[in-house]
Design a protein around this motif. Sequence first.
Motif, PDB file in Angstrom:
ATOM      1  N   ILE A  60       0.836  -1.208   0.000  1.00  0.00           N
ATOM      2  CA  ILE A  60       0.000   0.000   0.000  1.00  0.00           C
ATOM      3  C   ILE A  60       0.871   1.258   0.000  1.00  0.00           C
ATOM      4  O   ILE A  60       0.700   2.155  -0.815  1.00  0.00           O
ATOM      5  N   LEU A  61       1.844   1.297   0.903  1.00  0.00           N
ATOM      6  CA  LEU A  61       2.628   2.525   1.040  1.00  0.00           C
ATOM      7  C   LEU A  61       3.498   2.800  -0.174  1.00  0.00           C
ATOM      8  O   LEU A  61       3.676   3.939  -0.578  1.00  0.00           O
ATOM      9  N   ARG A  62       4.065   1.714  -0.752  1.00  0.00           N
ATOM     10  CA  ARG A  62       4.865   1.944  -1.950  1.00  0.00           C
ATOM     11  C   ARG A  62       3.978   2.002  -3.180  1.00  0.00           C
ATOM     12  O   ARG A  62       4.328   2.604  -4.188  1.00  0.00           O
ATOM     13  N   GLY A  63       2.829   1.378  -3.086  1.00  0.00           N
ATOM     14  CA  GLY A  63       2.008   1.196  -4.277  1.00  0.00           C
ATOM     15  C   GLY A  63       1.093   2.349  -4.618  1.00  0.00           C
ATOM     16  O   GLY A  63       0.549   2.391  -5.716  1.00  0.00           O
ATOM     17  N   THR A  64       0.897   3.268  -3.682  1.00  0.00           N
ATOM     18  CA  THR A  64      -0.023   4.361  -3.986  1.00  0.00           C
ATOM     19  C   THR A  64       0.696   5.700  -3.871  1.00  0.00           C
ATOM     20  O   THR A  64       1.679   5.815  -3.142  1.00  0.00           O
ATOM     21  N   PRO A  65       0.214   6.704  -4.581  1.00  0.00           N
ATOM     22  CA  PRO A  65       0.920   7.988  -4.571  1.00  0.00           C
ATOM     23  C   PRO A  65       0.854   8.660  -3.198  1.00  0.00           C
ATOM     24  O   PRO A  65      -0.160   8.582  -2.500  1.00  0.00           O
ATOM     25  N   LEU A  66       1.938   9.304  -2.864  1.00  0.00           N
ATOM     26  CA  LEU A  66       2.078   9.974  -1.584  1.00  0.00           C
ATOM     27  C   LEU A  66       0.978  11.018  -1.364  1.00  0.00           C
ATOM     28  O   LEU A  66       0.415  11.127  -0.266  1.00  0.00           O
ATOM     29  N   VAL A  67       0.673  11.780  -2.404  1.00  0.00           N
ATOM     30  CA  VAL A  67      -0.381  12.796  -2.272  1.00  0.00           C
ATOM     31  C   VAL A  67      -1.678  12.169  -1.804  1.00  0.00           C
ATOM     32  O   VAL A  67      -2.341  12.685  -0.901  1.00  0.00           O
ATOM     33  N   ALA A  68      -2.036  11.071  -2.447  1.00  0.00           N
ATOM     34  CA  ALA A  68      -3.288  10.418  -2.107  1.00  0.00           C
ATOM     35  C   ALA A  68      -3.249   9.911  -0.673  1.00  0.00           C
ATOM     36  O   ALA A  68      -4.225  10.012   0.073  1.00  0.00           O
ATOM     37  N   GLN A  69      -2.082   9.371  -0.269  1.00  0.00           N
ATOM     38  CA  GLN A  69      -1.953   8.888   1.104  1.00  0.00           C
ATOM     39  C   GLN A  69      -2.186  10.016   2.097  1.00  0.00           C
ATOM     40  O   GLN A  69      -2.928   9.879   3.064  1.00  0.00           O
ATOM     41  N   LEU A  70      -1.534  11.127   1.832  1.00  0.00           N
ATOM     42  CA  LEU A  70      -1.666  12.259   2.746  1.00  0.00           C
ATOM     43  C   LEU A  70      -3.107  12.757   2.759  1.00  0.00           C
ATOM     44  O   LEU A  70      -3.662  13.082   3.812  1.00  0.00           O
ATOM     45  N   TYR A  71      -3.720  12.788   1.591  1.00  0.00           N
ATOM     46  CA  TYR A  71      -5.086  13.277   1.487  1.00  0.00           C
ATOM     47  C   TYR A  71      -6.036  12.413   2.310  1.00  0.00           C
ATOM     48  O   TYR A  71      -6.844  12.905   3.080  1.00  0.00           O
ATOM     49  N   ASN A  86      -7.480  17.253  14.815  1.00  0.00           N
ATOM     50  CA  ASN A  86      -6.792  18.336  15.508  1.00  0.00           C
ATOM     51  C   ASN A  86      -5.284  18.332  15.291  1.00  0.00           C
ATOM     52  O   ASN A  86      -4.542  19.055  15.934  1.00  0.00           O
ATOM     53  N   MET A  87      -4.830  17.470  14.398  1.00  0.00           N
ATOM     54  CA  MET A  87      -3.389  17.347  14.194  1.00  0.00           C
ATOM     55  C   MET A  87      -2.859  18.544  13.424  1.00  0.00           C
ATOM     56  O   MET A  87      -3.489  19.022  12.490  1.00  0.00           O
ATOM     57  N   LYS A  88      -1.672  19.012  13.840  1.00  0.00           N
ATOM     58  CA  LYS A  88      -1.011  20.081  13.082  1.00  0.00           C
ATOM     59  C   LYS A  88      -0.627  19.546  11.705  1.00  0.00           C
ATOM     60  O   LYS A  88      -0.182  18.407  11.595  1.00  0.00           O
ATOM     61  N   PRO A  89      -0.770  20.350  10.676  1.00  0.00           N
ATOM     62  CA  PRO A  89      -0.408  19.862   9.337  1.00  0.00           C
ATOM     63  C   PRO A  89       1.019  19.337   9.274  1.00  0.00           C
ATOM     64  O   PRO A  89       1.292  18.291   8.675  1.00  0.00           O
ATOM     65  N   LEU A  90       1.956  20.015   9.937  1.00  0.00           N
ATOM     66  CA  LEU A  90       3.347  19.589   9.902  1.00  0.00           C
ATOM     67  C   LEU A  90       3.512  18.187  10.489  1.00  0.00           C
ATOM     68  O   LEU A  90       4.250  17.352   9.969  1.00  0.00           O
ATOM     69  N   THR A  91       2.793  17.933  11.568  1.00  0.00           N
ATOM     70  CA  THR A  91       2.844  16.608  12.193  1.00  0.00           C
ATOM     71  C   THR A  91       2.321  15.555  11.224  1.00  0.00           C
ATOM     72  O   THR A  91       2.907  14.483  11.073  1.00  0.00           O
ATOM     73  N   ALA A  92       1.201  15.884  10.589  1.00  0.00           N
ATOM     74  CA  ALA A  92       0.596  14.925   9.667  1.00  0.00           C
ATOM     75  C   ALA A  92       1.544  14.609   8.529  1.00  0.00           C
ATOM     76  O   ALA A  92       1.734  13.436   8.167  1.00  0.00           O
ATOM     77  N   VAL A  93       2.166  15.644   7.976  1.00  0.00           N
ATOM     78  CA  VAL A  93       3.094  15.420   6.871  1.00  0.00           C
ATOM     79  C   VAL A  93       4.263  14.563   7.335  1.00  0.00           C
ATOM     80  O   VAL A  93       4.653  13.603   6.673  1.00  0.00           O
ATOM     81  N   ALA A  94       4.826  14.901   8.489  1.00  0.00           N
ATOM     82  CA  ALA A  94       5.970  14.148   9.009  1.00  0.00           C
ATOM     83  C   ALA A  94       5.600  12.683   9.198  1.00  0.00           C
ATOM     84  O   ALA A  94       6.363  11.776   8.863  1.00  0.00           O
ATOM     85  N   LEU A  95       4.393  12.455   9.706  1.00  0.00           N
ATOM     86  CA  LEU A  95       3.940  11.089   9.957  1.00  0.00           C
ATOM     87  C   LEU A  95       3.811  10.295   8.661  1.00  0.00           C
ATOM     88  O   LEU A  95       4.367   9.196   8.521  1.00  0.00           O
ATOM     89  N   VAL A  96       3.100  10.882   7.707  1.00  0.00           N
ATOM     90  CA  VAL A  96       2.885  10.169   6.441  1.00  0.00           C
ATOM     91  C   VAL A  96       4.209   9.954   5.714  1.00  0.00           C
ATOM     92  O   VAL A  96       4.468   8.876   5.175  1.00  0.00           O
ATOM     93  N   LEU A  97       5.076  10.966   5.753  1.00  0.00           N
ATOM     94  CA  LEU A  97       6.379  10.815   5.106  1.00  0.00           C
ATOM     95  C   LEU A  97       7.192   9.708   5.764  1.00  0.00           C
ATOM     96  O   LEU A  97       7.861   8.931   5.093  1.00  0.00           O
ATOM     97  N   SER A  98       7.138   9.622   7.090  1.00  0.00           N
ATOM     98  CA  SER A  98       7.889   8.574   7.788  1.00  0.00           C
ATOM     99  C   SER A  98       7.386   7.199   7.372  1.00  0.00           C
ATOM    100  O   SER A  98       8.173   6.299   7.068  1.00  0.00           O
ATOM    101  N   LEU A  99       6.067   7.045   7.373  1.00  0.00           N
ATOM    102  CA  LEU A  99       5.493   5.747   7.021  1.00  0.00           C
ATOM    103  C   LEU A  99       5.865   5.379   5.587  1.00  0.00           C
ATOM    104  O   LEU A  99       6.221   4.243   5.292  1.00  0.00           O
ATOM    105  N   ASN A 100       5.793   6.373   4.722  1.00  0.00           N
ATOM    106  CA  ASN A 100       6.067   6.106   3.314  1.00  0.00           C
ATOM    107  C   ASN A 100       7.543   5.818   3.069  1.00  0.00           C
ATOM    108  O   ASN A 100       7.910   4.799   2.475  1.00  0.00           O
ATOM    109  N   THR A 101       8.417   6.698   3.543  1.00  0.00           N
ATOM    110  CA  THR A 101       9.845   6.495   3.326  1.00  0.00           C
ATOM    111  C   THR A 101      10.315   5.235   4.042  1.00  0.00           C
ATOM    112  O   THR A 101      11.203   4.530   3.559  1.00  0.00           O
ATOM    113  N   GLY A 102       9.710   4.943   5.192  1.00  0.00           N
ATOM    114  CA  GLY A 102      10.039   3.716   5.900  1.00  0.00           C
ATOM    115  C   GLY A 102       9.847   2.499   5.014  1.00  0.00           C
ATOM    116  O   GLY A 102      10.663   1.575   5.013  1.00  0.00           O
TER     117      GLY A 102
END
Lengths: 220, 220, 245, 245, 251
Positions: A60-71, A86-102
């Motif tokens: 899932i994480l490698r197979g779908t586009p990052l934008v869609a994941q974040l969305y 209530n999550m800060k946008p920066l936190t959300a981005v950091a989280l999704v990026l970590s999961l994806n790059t991981g």
Amino acid sequence: MFDLSYFFGVFPVIASKLQVTLSLTLTAAIFSIVIGVIIAVIGYYKICFLYPITRFYLSILRGTPLVAQLYFFYYGLARVSEIVLNMKPLTAVALVLSLNTGAFMSESIRGGLLSVDSGQKEAAAMLGMSELQTIKRIVLPQAFRVSLPSLFNDLINLLKATSLAFMLGVRDIMGQAKSEGAQSFRYFEIYLAVMIIYWILVLGFSHFHKIMDRKCMDMY
Amino acid sequence: MFDLSYFFGVFPVIASKLQVTLSLTLTAAIFSIVIGVIIAVIGYYKICFLYPITRFYLSILRGTPLVAQLYFFYYGLARVSEIVLNMKPLTAVALVLSLNTGAFMSESIRGGLLSVDSGQKEAAAMLGMSELQTIKRIVLPQAFRVSLPSLFNDLINLLKATSLAFMLGVRDIMGQAKSEGAQSFRYFEIYLAVMIIYWILVLGFSHFHKIMDRKCMDMY
Amino acid sequence: MIEIRDLRKSFDGRTDILKDINITIKKGEIVAILGSSGTGKSTLLRCLNYLTKPTNGSIRIGTTSIDAKKHTKKDIMELRSHSAMVFQNYNLFKNKTAMENIIEALICINKKSKKDAQRIGLQLLEKVGMLDRKDFYPSKLSGGQQQRIGIARALAVEPEVLLFDEPTSALDPELVGEVLSTIQKVAQEGATMVLVTHEIMFARKIATRILFMAEGTIVADGTPEEILDFPKDERLKRFLDYNVN
Amino acid sequence: MIEIRDLRKSFDGRTDILKDINITIKKGEIVAILGSSGTGKSTLLRCLNYLTKPTNGSIRIGTTSIDAKKHTKKDIMELRSHSAMVFQNYNLFKNKTAMENIIEALICINKKSKKDAQRIGLQLLEKVGMLDRKDFYPSKLSGGQQQRIGIARALAVEPEVLLFDEPTSALDPELVGEVLSTIQKVAQEGATMVLVTHEIMFARKIATRILFMAEGTIVADGTPEEILDFPKDERLKRFLDYNVN
Amino acid sequence: NPVNKESITEKSANVEHRKVRIATGGTGEPYSLLSSDGKDWTGIDAEMWSEISKRTGWEIEFKQAEFSSLFGELDAGRIDVAANCFATTKARMEKYITSHPYYGDAQCVIVNEDQSDINTLEELKGITIGVTQGQASQVSVEKLADTYQWNVVVYETSDTGYQDLYLKRINAMATTDSLVHKYEKSQNMKFHILDNRLLANNVAYYFQQNDKGQELCNEVNQVLDEMMKDGTTSKIITKWMYSDMTKMIRD
Ligand SMILES: Nc1ncnc2c1ncn2[C@@H]1O[C@H](COP(=O)(O)OP(=O)(O)OP(=O)(O)O)[C@@H](O)[C@H]1O
Ligand SMILES: Nc1ncnc2c1ncn2[C@@H]1O[C@H](COP(=O)(O)OP(=O)(O)OP(=O)(O)O)[C@@H](O)[C@H]1O
Ligand SMILES: [Mg+2]
Ligand SMILES: [Mg+2]
């Protein structure tokens, strides 16, 4: 054509967002290397019930586009989860990026793990070392050297991917560049500024890479 | 909230651009693996004057954002080069993607090359094999197995990067999705469609990966 | 055939692993090198085809002479074309089967057709008793089997000089005997040989000349009788005393 | 101490590399296994600690018994805790120095402090004559030096059973003598040993019992005198005839 | 003058406390621009909402998001209004509640300067024409494509379309007057605007498709109607677009 004075004016404006880009990159890098190692080890030993889960995660994480994941994460989950809402946008981005790059890093590391000959693993097993001890003390340190170039690929991709933050309104280097561009249409100057800034960052990474490379080489 | 009928309507519209995405990916993949191997080998043997050139190439191509590269190539070079001016956007995207992905792949392959023990290279040298023969017949086939996971990472990144074509007005899957989204604002439905399509593509790649993996494993 | 002049090798720039080695070996000689572990036997052998680059000195094999201080890549390639080597740890190509390991150089250097190469390969596999394992990858071969493939691979290219680094370490007496006769047959065809071994009996049977190394230098040089039956050097005497016989 | 029942091993499911092996070894015995290359000596040794998983049969070491058909990972770990092994191709940890290779298990399994472990490490390095190479990585050691580190690594954990796969193949007679005395000393302290070797003289000196293997089975079993001086089996006779002596 | 976060807060502190959260693309005047620190908001929408806030006493909180996210924010309920001079289309109005239109955006077609003799769409039969995704002209052009046998190229951003037109990779570009003026000025390029115009689209604000959205929309509509009637809207639009485009609102 190329407006030098505009270039020198816009450069510091774009560079002023360095901090956002860098802090996102470094935060996500740390988490993703941890995720990467854990998943790679699970994949290496094909640990019973965890293995299919990580495979699914990877696909899932490698197979779908990052934008869609974040969305889906930031806007979809927000409907069911107060925390995400209530999550800060920066936190959300950091989280999704970590999961994806991981996910990507886990494959880079798995490649390195494959390179360690089974003889050494047998030696560790015969000494009574557990699989976890073996991987930690013998296999990973050696795999690391082989994985390093790919891991730096992933790191560079992560650096570039932080521009995703702009989607949620957080301006990083690229977001700032896009805003400036939409305003002035002076994309040549703006992209040149962006290229120089990223280039310097990547040169920094590469230097770090070279140092680590040399350390690893000493053994062989 | 989620409009199923819209989803089923938009799915084929987006999927209709599969051909653009796939042909771009495959074309660029072939070129970039060739570029990747050549650069990796030069980097491995540190071939005198070629080595600094490839290092510079790598640092620029990996160090700067793909958008900026494409912009400078397609709009900057067009002012001085007739060839670029008359180039089809699809060709330009394929070219820039090949050069860029080639840079990343070269590092993935270099990692694999590092994993081949020097004993075998000595054996090849002792038999009188040239460095080129050694790398081709002995080192690369073994490096390949270790590089495979990272190369598939690069391939997946390439697949996603083809969405860059939209910048030049060529609609791939992602471009089509964005342009549909701008019309209807139904991003949940659209992103879900996009995710499914990419996911299936990546599953296809992974299957191919698994087959190659298994082939490589037979030896060890 | 082989001439080594003032050979010196240091890995770290401080301690010399090889010190001022001077040897001349004539065509057809079978030279065994004895010496305790870590004295530089393998290093000396590897210097002979520049797998290890000497720090100093010159080496001549056949018509090719090469100096540590100034030489080109081409010189090294030429030097290597005169010799073939069996490694102490075999160093088989892991991505090739037993047969492919043997015929690799035939196809890729000697430009033999695949059919010709395989014919030679089969003969050699037969000679080392490995016909039934011809399609096995190295990882699926026993230690002795790998060593035999290593020997066959070196013999395949029919070099003027053969370098053996402990070619019988993983072989049982029966196979040692066979390897011995194979080597002797090749020697009769005119090849020159340098063998590193720690099996004194094997050295006695095969060698026409024995060198004894200690601490990076050659401390004794002579016929097997001179060296083994009437040793003069103290270190050599002690070395032979320990012989399990 | 060791009991092997109906052991069978096949890699490809068709040909049996080991066939119906039954052996009982008492505490303190030093058993040498002889046999020609590729007959399954290494495989038998590796089955003893389940580095190679037998196809069939059961193995008992000390108090741990384990069956090929049904066992857990924990069983295997327990089985291995009774023994240590020296590999035919050393298998040293490439990312660790000589010293680190030896003390790895002490720190990580026996939970010794680093200081204690290093004290033991130094003693062992001394015993195998490698004190001056203690901080070298395996890639910078000669073949014999690597083998000695492999031996020291196995001795470090002081196991009840020691498995040696050709522990002297890369060693010169002088060192063979030293390894011999080291092994005998350990044996006197009560350890049980199984050695694969092709050096018949070494086997004669060290072993209290000799097994001769051929084609995956044990065809002779007895004291060194019975086996070496009065061989009965035809294959054994031929094997001994080839002995270079 | 720009709307400023602090000034709005100050003003509303002593009035009825109600917060309206707005998301905007904020990437360019005349529509909507956020300063790089995200604190100042300028453009049509900024002035419209500054006026609305003045009249209602609401506290305005604005934030930036990319196009797709803007509506994600709305869906998730993190914001109340999406404001970026958005054109109304049938598809969009089905998904969201839209306010009354505050002006009508007319699109134009441009060609290179050396083709200034072209003035009707008829003369552009069979050519390649570019549009930018999301702009109202995309719909208009795609509708007309069959009639004029156009080859339509949709761009992700306007800039690359203009570049291609300048490099003559395409023959024409459908866009908006204000954008052309701005681009010509910044890039020192000159394009020719056809006399023949494309259709106008109404421009409005978007609210969540629920009771809360409807309620807010009704209130905003009331203010918009007022502003329209007393000419405030017309003044704001004329200031930014150089012509009174409130006249172009269609039914
Ligand atoms: N790459 C290296 N870097 C540093 N030292 C090295 C390197 N290779 C070998 N040495 C050292 O050089 C010495 C000689 O090594 P060599 O392999 O020639 O010994 P040898 O006589 O073949 O011993 P053996 O009989 O054990 O194989 C050893 O002490 C070894 O530690
Ligand atoms: N992984 C494997 N797959 C298939 N066959 C194997 C594998 N490992 C070993 N063999 C085969 O099993 C047989 C026995 O191997 P083993 O290593 O036990 O021999 P050995 O008696 O130790 O020989 P040596 O004295 O040469 O070391 C050999 O013929 C070998 O080809
Ligand atoms: Mg040696
Ligand atoms: Mg063996």
